[in-house]
Enzyme design. Sequence first.
Site, PDB file in Angstrom:
ATOM      1  N   CYS B 104     -77.052 -19.574 -30.119  1.00 20.57           N
ATOM      2  CA  CYS B 104     -76.441 -19.325 -29.692  1.00 20.57           C
ATOM      3  C   CYS B 104     -77.644 -20.625 -29.458  1.00 20.57           C
ATOM      4  CB  CYS B 104     -77.318 -18.403 -28.990  1.00 20.57           C
ATOM      5  SG  CYS B 104     -77.980 -18.529 -26.472  1.00 20.57           S
ATOM      6  N   CYS B 107     -80.614 -21.044 -26.482  1.00 17.24           N
ATOM      7  CA  CYS B 107     -81.554 -20.668 -26.524  1.00 17.24           C
ATOM      8  C   CYS B 107     -81.502 -19.446 -27.212  1.00 17.24           C
ATOM      9  CB  CYS B 107     -81.597 -20.270 -25.261  1.00 17.24           C
ATOM     10  SG  CYS B 107     -83.480 -19.360 -24.779  1.00 17.24           S
ATOM     11  N   SER B 108     -80.895 -17.922 -26.934  1.00 15.46           N
ATOM     12  CA  SER B 108     -80.848 -17.138 -27.681  1.00 15.46           C
ATOM     13  C   SER B 108     -80.156 -15.991 -27.361  1.00 15.46           C
ATOM     14  CB  SER B 108     -82.618 -16.570 -27.498  1.00 15.46           C
ATOM     15  OG  SER B 108     -83.301 -16.048 -25.635  1.00 15.46           O
ATOM     16  N   CYS B 109     -78.827 -16.259 -26.457  1.00 13.21           N
ATOM     17  CA  CYS B 109     -77.923 -15.454 -26.179  1.00 13.21           C
ATOM     18  C   CYS B 109     -77.871 -14.674 -26.911  1.00 13.21           C
ATOM     19  CB  CYS B 109     -76.903 -15.903 -25.495  1.00 13.21           C
ATOM     20  SG  CYS B 109     -77.456 -16.807 -23.722  1.00 13.21           S
TER      21      CYS B 109
END
Lengths: 112, 196
Positions: B104, B107-109
């Site tokens: 991602c 970010c951090s999906c």
Amino acid sequence: MSRINDVGGMVGFPAVLEEPDEPPFHADWEAHVLALNAALIRRGVYNLDEFRDAIERMPPADYLAASYYERWFAAITTLLAAKGVATAAELAGQEGLPTAADPVAPSDLADD
Amino acid sequence: MSGDHGSAAIAGRVRHVEALLEQRGLLDDGEIDRRIDEFLAGGSPINGARIVVRAWLDAGFHDRLLADANATIREVGLSMAGGLQEQRLKVVANNEQEHNVVVCTLCSCYPIALLGPSPSWYKSEAYRSRVVRDPRGVLHEFGLKLPADTRISVWDASAESRYMVVPRRPTGTDGFSESELVGLVTRKGLIGTAAV
């Protein structure tokens, strides 16, 4: 226009560091931040897109200096202030409610 | 950045905001602990491993999984609806010609509701920035050396779409039971930074 979180393809970052057997959270407060965010979204205080946006519009230097859950907490307090739930000063513990980590010394009170 | 002192300071600030929200009726007593327990009891890489092994053993499941993962994981009692909102899941399978890896970049999906929390490296700027520019080099740093003619596809997750990789079934596992096979599949294998 890309924001600081949009790092895909950016050069200059170091090798990826793996932490063997890492725990889900590295400190209790990180778990609290995750739960706090879920509680506020479930209550409709703000939504998930507003939360992401609040992280992504952090000042670039602050974003890069913050850890993952520090960013989350910054976004939560930004949104609580923006939504009028509490003032920035209240959220920072500067009015009433002294925090355990930030005790007001009796001598400071006496000076007022 | 965050040594013991920094960590204690932010812990105090978090406690303070919680107390403020309790006072204002936006947080119930005990709600934080309950939500943490729910989160930790929720997703796990084992869920992904079960899906992968079913795909290895059942060609029909494999094809349905790649065509419509959200519907197909319900066949094994799993769902993408456990989080704050149901996200689309796309499952991609490695084969002799192609290796898949998930990131991602923004970010951090990650399919947290299904697989539990992502590793810290997945959320690092180092991984997010570099795996899209030099996937082969980054995979090499993880100890995964792919043949030069293996194509690498990098899948960039987003707010609405999450990805999971079906690794190739290791050779020499013909006689393995389903639970033995499940034990072979790692979180890194599900992301694509390990062979399995």
